[in-house]
Design a protein around this motif. Structure first.
Motif, PDB file in Angstrom:
ATOM      1  N   GLN A 411       0.253 -16.136 -44.116  1.00 13.36           N
ATOM      2  CA  GLN A 411       0.027 -15.190 -43.203  1.00 13.36           C
ATOM      3  C   GLN A 411      -0.320 -13.891 -43.648  1.00 13.36           C
ATOM      4  O   GLN A 411      -0.606 -13.070 -42.950  1.00 13.36           O
ATOM      5  N   LEU A 412      -0.176 -13.514 -44.891  1.00 11.09           N
ATOM      6  CA  LEU A 412      -0.552 -12.235 -45.475  1.00 11.09           C
ATOM      7  C   LEU A 412      -1.996 -12.098 -45.330  1.00 11.09           C
ATOM      8  O   LEU A 412      -2.457 -11.018 -44.893  1.00 11.09           O
ATOM      9  N   ALA A 413      -2.776 -13.165 -45.503  1.00  2.81           N
ATOM     10  CA  ALA A 413      -4.081 -13.134 -45.263  1.00  2.81           C
ATOM     11  C   ALA A 413      -4.742 -12.899 -43.854  1.00  2.81           C
ATOM     12  O   ALA A 413      -5.359 -12.105 -43.365  1.00  2.81           O
ATOM     13  N   ASP A 414      -3.935 -13.724 -42.907  1.00  5.34           N
ATOM     14  CA  ASP A 414      -4.089 -13.396 -41.696  1.00  5.34           C
ATOM     15  C   ASP A 414      -3.627 -11.769 -41.031  1.00  5.34           C
ATOM     16  O   ASP A 414      -4.696 -11.341 -40.316  1.00  5.34           O
ATOM     17  N   LEU A 415      -2.595 -11.320 -41.734  1.00  3.29           N
ATOM     18  CA  LEU A 415      -2.176 -10.066 -41.195  1.00  3.29           C
ATOM     19  C   LEU A 415      -3.493  -8.773 -41.719  1.00  3.29           C
ATOM     20  O   LEU A 415      -3.707  -7.822 -41.157  1.00  3.29           O
ATOM     21  N   ILE A 420      -3.569  -5.696 -39.201  1.00  3.35           N
ATOM     22  CA  ILE A 420      -2.244  -5.103 -39.476  1.00  3.35           C
ATOM     23  C   ILE A 420      -1.807  -4.381 -40.593  1.00  3.35           C
ATOM     24  O   ILE A 420      -0.990  -3.713 -40.638  1.00  3.35           O
ATOM     25  N   ILE A 421      -2.223  -5.012 -41.462  1.00  2.00           N
ATOM     26  CA  ILE A 421      -1.985  -4.594 -42.975  1.00  2.00           C
ATOM     27  C   ILE A 421      -3.567  -4.579 -43.630  1.00  2.00           C
ATOM     28  O   ILE A 421      -4.441  -5.082 -43.237  1.00  2.00           O
ATOM     29  N   GLY A 422      -3.503  -3.753 -44.608  1.00  2.00           N
ATOM     30  CA  GLY A 422      -4.617  -3.849 -45.380  1.00  2.00           C
ATOM     31  C   GLY A 422      -5.761  -2.807 -44.553  1.00  2.00           C
ATOM     32  O   GLY A 422      -5.535  -1.881 -43.852  1.00  2.00           O
TER      33      GLY A 422
END
Length: 422
Positions: A411-415, A420-422
């Motif tokens: 989910q980190l990559a999706d966000l 949403i992030i990055g």
């Protein structure tokens, strides 16, 4: 160990505070303020350490010249004329803690013709608080005009030998804060091997300070690596072992007998047939990995390394190995030395390596209306999103009272890609 850093009115950082961990990761878009944060840390460390350790680095510039070149042009564009440019840092060793702050202000109110323009108009205010077993020593000093021994003036107020030794250890660690934005074109340059005046002075292992010779772009890497091989066989063997984990065919380096520089030896296919390659023909990712491997191999590493975009040129499949080397550097080595890192990245591959340490990650965004960088802890931001049901995940209460976020790794990559992030 450094625990917290604050920048005030420096470039895009109107007021930014981050807590430091063994590795702290900054993520964000281009031109969001990540480099500005690292540059601010570097500039202020140079000011604080200026003229304190005469044998380390170039101290040819006066303190006022450093401020003129690095600080005054970098003042936040929406700051008022009288607003201070400030920096503070918290450091500890065992149970002893040092908090140091410095504020620089510009005031055009002196008419002493014997002083230079900068000396007449720049105020430097320093404050140090040393805590030992809940007892605190506080000293404050305002310098006008600025002199070359400002930090020494403050240190001289410490009339306790134990306190003075703690302060000197703090300054010593501060002098070992180095900033690298490694560029392959500089890393592959072999011209440094022709410079007879380029020397690395190593009276003892503790004085092994080739990091400054490396320079921020990686220039002189070829010379540094060759001298490293000649003068520290044990550490160079560790360097070879790490590089073979990165590329099994890599064997060693040797001098080029025809052209200046070193050649890199490979055994393709493991058949014992060594082929030599000039550094110009190495991939950008390999040469960058070699620098990080070298940093991870030395006995006396810098106290804090500011490293930009470690993923550039490196295959995402190899990111995990690179990050593993960096984690190894944060552990005490056989000589009881370790490093801290502040990394910047644009890569979700790097972010995934911090899945279990989301509180070590900060997102950096730029509000273009006021040219202000907004820096937020990723763990805290995700905790809020989980609380309102925007994303999946759970919050775990840690024993130290912190709420640590646990979300699926994918989910980190999706966000990241969703913005949403990055």
């Amino acid at each position: 160990m450094f625990h917290e850093i604050t920048l005030k009115n420096f470039r895009t950082h109107k007021s930014t505070t981050i807590k430091l961990y063994p590795i702290t990761l900054l993520i964000g878009n281009n031109n969001s303020g990540k480099t500005n944060l690292l540059a601010g840390i570097q500039h202020f460390c140079e000011i604080i350490c200026h003229n304190f350790f005469q044998d380390q680095g170039d101290r040819s510039l006066s303190l006022s010249e450093i401020i003129q070149q690095d600080i005054l042009p970098s003042k936040h564009r929406f700051a008022k004329r009288e607003d201070e440019v400030g920096f503070s840092i918290v450091w500890s060793k065992n149970k002893d803690c040092v908090k140091y702050s410095i504020d620089i202000s510009y005031k055009h109110d002196s008419y002493d013709v014997s002083l230079s323009f900068l000396e007449k108009n720049i105020f430097l205010k320093e404050e140090i608080a040393i805590t030992i077993e809940d007892e605190e020593f506080v000293s404050t000093e305002t310098h006008k005009p600025i002199d070359r021994d400002s930090v020494r003036t403050l240190a001289d107020k410490i009339n306790n030998r134990y306190l003075e030794n703690i302060f000197r250890e703090f300054i010593y660690d501060l002098s070992k804060v180095l900033f690298y934005h490694l560029q392959p074109s500089f890393l592959k340059d072999s011209n440094a091997l022709n410079e007879k005046t380029l020397k690395i002075y190593i009276p003892e292992v503790e004085e092994f300070d080739f990091f400054r010779m490396l320079k921020s772009t990686g220039a002189n890497f070829q010379r540094v690596l060759w001298d490293f091989k000649q003068k520290d066989e044990y550490s160079f063997t560790k360097f070879i072992a790490l590089m073979r984990r990165f590329d099994r065919s890599f064997q060693d380096i040797s001098r080029n007998q025809i052209n200046p520089g070193i050649v890199w030896n490979f055994d393709w296919g493991g058949k014992g047939i060594i082929e030599e390659f000039d550094s110009r023909f190495l991939s950008d990712g390999f040469i960058k990995a070699a620098v990080i491997s070298l940093l991870a191999s030395v006995r006396m590493p810098p106290s804090l390394i500011l490293l930009e975009e470690i993923e550039n040129g490196i295959n995402p499949a190899n990111i995990q190995e690179i990050v593993r080397w960096i984690w190894q550097m944060t552990s005490l080595n056989s000589d009881h030395h370790s490093s801290q890192f502040i990394l910047t990245s644009h890569s979700p591959s790097v972010l995934r390596e911090f899945h279990d340490y989301l509180d070590h990650v900060y997102t950096v965004r730029l509000d273009k209306r006021n040219s202000r960088s907004d820096v937020r802890n990723l763990n805290d931001a995700l905790d809020t999103l989980i609380g309102i049901g925007t994303i999946e995940g759970e919050t775990i209460d840690h024993e130290n009272g912190k709420h640590l976020v646990n979300i699926p790794k994918y989910q980190l990559a999706d966000l990241w890609y969703s913005g949403i992030i990055g």
